[in-house]
Design a protein around this motif. Sequence first.
Motif, mmCIF file in Angstrom:
data_model
loop_
_atom_site.group_PDB
_atom_site.id
_atom_site.type_symbol
_atom_site.label_atom_id
_atom_site.label_comp_id
_atom_site.label_asym_id
_atom_site.label_seq_id
_atom_site.Cartn_x
_atom_site.Cartn_y
_atom_site.Cartn_z
ATOM 1 N N LYS A 12 -25.186 39.594 44.797
ATOM 2 C CA LYS A 12 -24.737 40.803 45.186
ATOM 3 C C LYS A 12 -23.524 41.705 44.139
ATOM 4 N N ASN A 13 -22.591 40.673 43.805
ATOM 5 C CA ASN A 13 -21.568 41.080 42.984
ATOM 6 C C ASN A 13 -21.796 40.876 41.413
ATOM 7 N N LYS A 14 -23.008 40.571 41.203
ATOM 8 C CA LYS A 14 -23.591 40.458 39.614
ATOM 9 C C LYS A 14 -22.818 39.544 38.772
ATOM 10 N N ALA A 15 -22.429 38.376 39.608
ATOM 11 C CA ALA A 15 -21.750 37.294 38.978
ATOM 12 C C ALA A 15 -22.657 36.485 38.153
ATOM 13 N N SER A 16 -22.217 35.769 37.024
ATOM 14 C CA SER A 16 -23.045 34.881 36.377
ATOM 15 C C SER A 16 -22.765 33.439 36.706
ATOM 16 N N ASP A 17 -21.673 33.291 37.467
ATOM 17 C CA ASP A 17 -21.371 31.842 37.978
ATOM 18 C C ASP A 17 -20.855 31.836 39.283
ATOM 19 N N LEU A 18 -20.896 30.675 40.045
ATOM 20 C CA LEU A 18 -20.188 30.596 41.241
ATOM 21 C C LEU A 18 -19.387 29.344 41.069
ATOM 22 N N HIS A 19 -18.125 29.096 41.427
ATOM 23 C CA HIS A 19 -17.307 27.919 41.103
ATOM 24 C C HIS A 19 -16.973 27.484 42.591
ATOM 25 N N LEU A 20 -17.082 26.123 42.597
ATOM 26 C CA LEU A 20 -16.384 25.729 43.984
ATOM 27 C C LEU A 20 -15.919 24.346 43.597
ATOM 28 N N SER A 21 -14.659 24.384 43.920
ATOM 29 C CA SER A 21 -13.801 23.269 43.711
ATOM 30 C C SER A 21 -12.860 22.828 44.959
ATOM 31 N N ALA A 22 -12.699 21.644 45.171
ATOM 32 C CA ALA A 22 -12.129 21.368 46.394
ATOM 33 C C ALA A 22 -10.284 21.894 46.315
ATOM 34 N N GLY A 23 -9.776 22.113 47.181
ATOM 35 C CA GLY A 23 -8.321 22.928 46.981
ATOM 36 C C GLY A 23 -8.560 24.210 46.884
ATOM 37 N N MET A 27 -15.067 30.883 43.767
ATOM 38 C CA MET A 27 -14.772 31.920 42.850
ATOM 39 C C MET A 27 -16.042 32.168 42.014
ATOM 40 N N ILE A 28 -16.078 33.522 41.512
ATOM 41 C CA ILE A 28 -17.264 33.834 40.743
ATOM 42 C C ILE A 28 -16.441 34.347 39.620
ATOM 43 N N ARG A 29 -17.622 34.377 38.476
ATOM 44 C CA ARG A 29 -17.397 34.702 37.288
ATOM 45 C C ARG A 29 -18.218 36.089 37.181
ATOM 46 N N VAL A 30 -17.455 37.491 36.742
ATOM 47 C CA VAL A 30 -18.093 38.496 36.524
ATOM 48 C C VAL A 30 -17.775 39.115 35.367
ATOM 49 N N ASN A 31 -18.688 39.441 34.479
ATOM 50 C CA ASN A 31 -18.146 39.938 33.070
ATOM 51 C C ASN A 31 -17.263 39.102 32.510
ATOM 52 N N GLY A 32 -17.190 37.853 32.423
ATOM 53 C CA GLY A 32 -16.237 36.944 31.901
ATOM 54 C C GLY A 32 -15.091 36.500 32.667
ATOM 55 N N ASP A 33 -14.672 37.344 33.756
ATOM 56 C CA ASP A 33 -13.548 37.250 34.562
ATOM 57 C C ASP A 33 -13.802 36.551 35.749
ATOM 58 N N ARG A 35 -12.776 35.633 39.562
ATOM 59 C CA ARG A 35 -12.170 36.206 40.585
ATOM 60 C C ARG A 35 -12.658 35.131 41.804
ATOM 61 N N LYS A 36 -11.449 35.050 42.580
ATOM 62 C CA LYS A 36 -11.466 34.344 43.702
ATOM 63 C C LYS A 36 -12.253 35.294 44.840
ATOM 64 N N ILE A 37 -13.134 34.582 45.568
ATOM 65 C CA ILE A 37 -13.646 35.319 46.862
ATOM 66 C C ILE A 37 -12.773 35.245 48.051
ATOM 67 N N ASN A 38 -12.592 36.230 48.755
ATOM 68 C CA ASN A 38 -11.438 36.280 49.758
ATOM 69 C C ASN A 38 -11.873 35.534 51.106
ATOM 70 N N VAL A 39 -12.053 34.320 50.890
ATOM 71 C CA VAL A 39 -12.195 33.183 52.085
ATOM 72 C C VAL A 39 -11.375 32.158 51.940
ATOM 73 N N PRO A 40 -11.108 31.428 52.926
ATOM 74 C CA PRO A 40 -10.018 30.051 52.530
ATOM 75 C C PRO A 40 -10.327 29.042 51.671
ATOM 76 N N ALA A 41 -9.546 28.415 51.433
ATOM 77 C CA ALA A 41 -10.079 27.187 50.221
ATOM 78 C C ALA A 41 -10.728 26.444 51.024
ATOM 79 N N MET A 42 -11.541 25.733 50.362
ATOM 80 C CA MET A 42 -12.349 24.581 50.701
ATOM 81 C C MET A 42 -11.899 22.963 50.343
ATOM 82 N N ASP A 43 -12.117 22.256 51.381
ATOM 83 C CA ASP A 43 -11.463 20.959 50.999
ATOM 84 C C ASP A 43 -12.553 20.153 50.694
#
Length: 112
Positions: A12-23, A27-33, A35-43
Amino acid sequence: MDISDLLAFAVKNKASDLHLSAGLPPMIRVNGDIRKINVPAMDHSQVHDMVYDIMNDGQRKVYEEHLECDFSFEIPNVMQERQDIHANDARDTLALAHQVLGLSAIDTHHRA
Protein backbone atom coordinates in the motif's frame (compact mmCIF):
# COMPACT_ATOMS: atom_id res chain seq x y z
CA MET A 1 -0.49 -8.39 13.35
CA ASP A 2 0.86 -11.07 11.03
CA ILE A 3 3.21 -11.17 8.08
CA SER A 4 0.43 -10.67 5.53
CA ASP A 5 -0.70 -7.49 7.34
CA LEU A 6 2.83 -6.12 7.16
CA LEU A 7 3.23 -7.10 3.52
CA ALA A 8 -0.09 -5.48 2.60
CA PHE A 9 1.03 -2.31 4.39
CA ALA A 10 4.31 -2.39 2.47
CA VAL A 11 2.49 -2.75 -0.86
CA LYS A 12 0.00 0.00 0.00
CA ASN A 13 2.91 2.34 0.77
CA LYS A 14 4.82 1.39 -2.39
CA ALA A 15 7.72 -0.03 -0.37
CA SER A 16 10.44 -1.99 -2.10
CA ASP A 17 11.42 -3.79 1.12
CA LEU A 18 10.02 -4.79 4.48
CA HIS A 19 12.62 -5.24 7.24
CA LEU A 20 11.92 -7.21 10.40
CA SER A 21 14.51 -7.21 13.16
CA ALA A 22 14.15 -8.33 16.74
CA GLY A 23 14.19 -5.39 19.13
CA LEU A 24 12.91 -2.90 16.53
CA PRO A 25 9.55 -2.07 15.01
CA PRO A 26 9.05 -3.32 11.45
CA MET A 27 10.48 -0.94 8.83
CA ILE A 28 9.83 -0.35 5.15
CA ARG A 29 12.06 1.09 2.42
CA VAL A 30 10.30 3.67 0.26
CA ASN A 31 12.27 5.47 -2.45
CA GLY A 32 15.50 4.42 -0.76
CA ASP A 33 14.51 5.74 2.68
CA ILE A 34 13.97 3.43 5.67
CA ARG A 35 10.81 4.27 7.61
CA LYS A 36 9.62 2.75 10.88
CA ILE A 37 6.07 1.41 10.93
CA ASN A 38 4.10 2.84 13.84
CA VAL A 39 3.75 -0.43 15.76
CA PRO A 40 5.62 -1.75 18.82
CA ALA A 41 9.05 -3.29 18.50
CA MET A 42 9.04 -7.04 17.91
CA ASP A 43 10.96 -9.50 20.04
CA HIS A 44 13.06 -12.37 18.68
CA SER A 45 10.24 -14.88 19.11
CA GLN A 46 7.73 -12.76 17.16
CA VAL A 47 10.09 -12.25 14.23
CA HIS A 48 11.12 -15.91 14.28
CA ASP A 49 7.51 -17.11 14.25
CA MET A 50 6.55 -14.77 11.38
CA VAL A 51 9.48 -15.91 9.29
CA TYR A 52 9.01 -19.61 10.01
CA ASP A 53 5.31 -19.34 9.13
CA ILE A 54 6.19 -18.56 5.50
CA MET A 55 9.08 -21.03 5.14
CA ASN A 56 8.80 -24.68 4.22
CA ASP A 57 10.72 -27.41 6.06
CA GLY A 58 13.61 -27.39 3.59
CA GLN A 59 14.03 -23.63 3.87
CA ARG A 60 13.95 -23.83 7.66
CA LYS A 61 16.66 -26.48 7.58
CA VAL A 62 18.89 -24.35 5.32
CA TYR A 63 18.35 -21.36 7.58
CA GLU A 64 19.16 -23.32 10.75
CA GLU A 65 22.35 -24.74 9.22
CA HIS A 66 23.67 -21.53 7.59
CA LEU A 67 21.87 -18.75 9.51
CA GLU A 68 20.68 -17.35 6.19
CA CYS A 69 18.25 -18.37 3.48
CA ASP A 70 16.96 -16.88 0.23
CA PHE A 71 13.49 -17.90 -0.95
CA SER A 72 10.36 -16.59 -2.61
CA PHE A 73 6.94 -16.15 -1.08
CA GLU A 74 3.75 -15.26 -2.91
CA ILE A 75 0.37 -13.92 -1.92
CA PRO A 76 -1.74 -15.01 -4.92
CA ASN A 77 -3.01 -12.15 -7.10
CA VAL A 78 -1.21 -9.59 -4.94
CA MET A 79 2.57 -9.97 -4.87
CA GLN A 80 5.59 -12.15 -5.08
CA GLU A 81 8.56 -11.37 -2.92
CA ARG A 82 12.10 -12.55 -2.46
CA GLN A 83 13.17 -13.12 1.12
CA ASP A 84 16.70 -12.78 2.41
CA ILE A 85 17.05 -13.87 6.02
CA HIS A 86 20.10 -13.42 8.24
CA ALA A 87 20.71 -14.11 11.90
CA ASN A 88 23.10 -12.26 14.15
CA ASP A 89 23.59 -14.45 17.20
CA ALA A 90 25.89 -11.94 18.88
CA ARG A 91 23.00 -9.49 19.16
CA ASP A 92 20.27 -12.15 19.41
CA THR A 93 18.53 -10.72 16.34
CA LEU A 94 16.90 -12.17 13.30
CA ALA A 95 16.40 -9.88 10.32
CA LEU A 96 14.17 -10.48 7.34
CA ALA A 97 14.24 -8.29 4.26
CA HIS A 98 11.44 -8.69 1.72
CA GLN A 99 11.93 -7.33 -1.75
CA VAL A 100 8.85 -6.96 -3.90
CA LEU A 101 9.39 -8.68 -7.26
CA GLY A 102 6.06 -7.88 -8.84
CA LEU A 103 2.62 -6.54 -8.05
CA SER A 104 -0.71 -7.12 -9.74
CA ALA A 105 -4.33 -6.25 -8.95
CA ILE A 106 -3.46 -5.10 -5.45
CA ASP A 107 -6.25 -5.56 -2.92
CA THR A 108 -5.01 -4.09 0.34
CA HIS A 109 -7.77 -5.92 2.24
CA HIS A 110 -6.53 -9.31 1.02
CA ARG A 111 -5.37 -11.70 3.71
CA ALA A 112 -3.09 -14.64 2.85
